[in-house]
Design an enzyme around this catalytic site. Structure first.
Site, PDB file in Angstrom:
ATOM      1  N   HIS A 288       0.862  -1.189   0.000  1.00  0.00           N
ATOM      2  CA  HIS A 288       0.000   0.000   0.000  1.00  0.00           C
ATOM      3  C   HIS A 288       0.893   1.232   0.000  1.00  0.00           C
ATOM      4  CE1 HIS A 288      -2.872   3.000   1.321  1.00  0.00           C
ATOM      5  NE2 HIS A 288      -3.862   2.127   1.272  1.00  0.00           N
ATOM      6  N   HIS A 331      -0.579   3.059  11.493  1.00  0.00           N
ATOM      7  CA  HIS A 331       0.666   3.831  11.519  1.00  0.00           C
ATOM      8  C   HIS A 331       0.615   4.978  12.507  1.00  0.00           C
ATOM      9  CE1 HIS A 331      -1.732   6.308   8.761  1.00  0.00           C
ATOM     10  NE2 HIS A 331      -0.827   7.265   8.835  1.00  0.00           N
ATOM     11  N   GLU A 337      -2.900  14.874  10.841  1.00  0.00           N
ATOM     12  CA  GLU A 337      -3.868  14.627   9.784  1.00  0.00           C
ATOM     13  C   GLU A 337      -5.289  14.989  10.221  1.00  0.00           C
ATOM     14  OE1 GLU A 337      -3.495  10.490   8.934  1.00  0.00           O
ATOM     15  OE2 GLU A 337      -1.366  10.610   8.415  1.00  0.00           O
ATOM     16  N   TYR A 346     -15.381   5.746   3.493  1.00  0.00           N
ATOM     17  CA  TYR A 346     -13.916   5.664   3.469  1.00  0.00           C
ATOM     18  C   TYR A 346     -13.509   4.238   3.828  1.00  0.00           C
ATOM     19  CZ  TYR A 346      -9.045   6.620   4.727  1.00  0.00           C
ATOM     20  OH  TYR A 346      -7.671   6.601   4.814  1.00  0.00           O
ATOM     21  N   HIS A 361      -6.155  13.008  13.646  1.00  0.00           N
ATOM     22  CA  HIS A 361      -5.118  12.134  14.180  1.00  0.00           C
ATOM     23  C   HIS A 361      -3.831  12.947  14.190  1.00  0.00           C
ATOM     24  CE1 HIS A 361      -7.803   8.972  12.087  1.00  0.00           C
ATOM     25  NE2 HIS A 361      -8.159   9.069  13.378  1.00  0.00           N
ATOM     26  N   HIS A 367      -3.244   5.349  14.489  1.00  0.00           N
ATOM     27  CA  HIS A 367      -4.544   5.224  13.836  1.00  0.00           C
ATOM     28  C   HIS A 367      -4.446   4.206  12.705  1.00  0.00           C
ATOM     29  CE1 HIS A 367      -2.270   8.533  12.007  1.00  0.00           C
ATOM     30  NE2 HIS A 367      -2.928   8.329  10.885  1.00  0.00           N
TER      31      HIS A 367
END
Length: 432
Positions: A288, A331, A337, A346, A361, A367
């Protein structure tokens, strides 16, 4: 209404446009007399001595210069705040909000502007303010000017008509618009009500993200950014100009429309962009990629690679990664963010994160996908899958994002947000 408005194309171009033939001087900017008895005014959103590639300025040819206005008087800031936020302590807790309700009483864009968070320092020209707007009437006889930062509009519900000194542009959900610091504008509602997000950028003006090894094409293309053509009003009356300056709101009387620019030339002007034009770059093998591959606009800081703010989107796209956990991985990040959702679902948060809502976050706060999403994605058959009917975005900044007192206490804050991870269980058995 949108079909009646024309645009010019190209991000940051040196445009020239005139509403009356010959109104724009040729070969010079400040002739002794301008045709139609217009006044010349330069609008500079960078210092005079900024490097040519970074210099932004526009020459305006108008019925009256901007100095024709009354004295300013301080007015109530209402729920508008400016960095640094000192009214509340910023916790490292992960936070999420449901959509802010659209009020029932008459509320225009200015009255419906609510600050959720901010970082940096507006006086130091660093960081951002993050706002939501809710409105049910157009601005009537009122104009707005923000001297603290440029404003990135991200509509979530309802189409807007933004009338600016440089002309008119419409913006609807799925599109964005940016109004430079100091440009006067008004907001009219095309639909009955409107709600959306605002990134108030105190720092370096937004620019397109570099492509690096991707090459000359992909991501957001310059040609897809639209700028208004000159369109002037010759209107007199008793009006109000509201200016945000040094973190406070001020009002002054004005006896004419500030949209009296007959012609203009330059590269500092409002613009819009259709997010569907973003050419998504994604993996075609495994793993990803970091969300930076979805950056539409960036405001750089003095530290290379650490943005004052990035505007990142998560649009419809194909997912084909093999042997890969496809949703965003768990992560912790030195960047902070703030996310919003324009439509759909989402992929990392299938419940609770709804259109019009938001999440925060902060720096080093962990998160990632909720428990149910993890289990589902870990056991899914990895066939090619298209993510459709979805559009989320993120304001990502190198500075810690401080929520306002309002955001910490408002009823829409989801006090149970962190419970979406509580049911994550240990699967370790010591065996492969």
């Amino acid at each position: 209404m949108a079909s009646e408005i024309n645009y010019m194309s190209g991000f940051g171009n040196e445009f020239e446009t005139e509403a009356l033939p010959g109104a724009l001087p040729v070969g010079q900017f400040t002739p002794q007399k301008v045709k139609y008895n217009l006044y010349t005014e330069q609008f500079s959103s960078t210092a005079f001595t900024a490097p040519r590639a970074a210099n932004r300025r526009t020459w305006l040819y108008r019925l009256r210069p901007s100095v024709v206005q009354g004295d300013y008087t301080a007015i109530d800031n209402a729920l508008i705040r400016t960095a640094p936020i000192t009214e509340a302590i910023t916790p490292p807790t992960m936070m999420r909000w449901s959509p802010i309700d659209i009020p029932s009483k008459p509320t225009d864009f200015i009255d419906g502007l609510i600050t959720m968070a901010a970082n940096g320092n507006a006086n130091g020209q660093s960081g951002i303010g993050i706002h939501v707007y809710v409105a049910n009437i157009s601005m009537q006889g009122r104009y707005f000017c923000n001297a603290d930062g440029e404003m990135l509009f991200v509509p979530q519900h309802g189409e807007l008509l933004l009338h600016t000194e440089c002309g008119k542009l419409t913006v609807k959900p799925g599109e964005i618009a940016v109004i430079p610091r100091g440009i006067k504008f008004s907001v009219d509602l095309i639909d009955e009500t409107a709600r959306g997000y605002i990134c108030e950028n105190y720092g370096h003006a937004f620019e397109l993200a570099e492509r690096g090894p991707v090459g000359a094409n992909g991501y957001a293309n310059d040609r897809d950014f639209k700028y208004p053509v000159a369109s002037f009003e010759d209107k007199e009356g008793d009006f109000e100009l509201v200016t945000k300056f040094n973190g406070n709101l001020f009002s002054c009387p004005i006896t004419h429309s500030p949209f009296d620019v007959v012609a203009w030339t330059g590269n500092s002007a409002p613009y819009k962009y259709d997010l569907a034009r973003f050419n998504v770059i994604n993996t075609v093998s495994f793993d990803h990629p970091d969300p930076s591959i979805f950056t539409v606009l960036t405001s750089p800081s003095a530290t290379e690679g650490m943005a004052n703010v990035d505007f990142v989107i998560f649009p419809p796209r194909w997912m084909v990664a093999e042997n890969t956990f496809r949703p965003p991985y768990y992560h912790r990040n030195i960047m902070s963010e703030f996310m919003g959702l324009i439509e759909g679902v989402y992929d990392a948060k299938e419940h609770g994160f709804v259109p019009g809502g938001a999440s925060l976050h902060n720096c080093m706060s962990p998160h990632g996908p909720e428990a149910e999403v993890f289990e589902k994605a870990s056991n899914a058959e990895l066939t090619p899958q298209k993510y459709e009917n979805t559009l989320a975005f993120m304001f990502e900044s190198r500075y810690i994002i401080s929520p306002t007192k309002y955001a910490l206490e408002v009823k829409e804050r989801q006090s149970n947000y962190t419970q979406c991870w509580r049911s994550i269980t240990k699967h370790f058995t010591g065996e492969e």
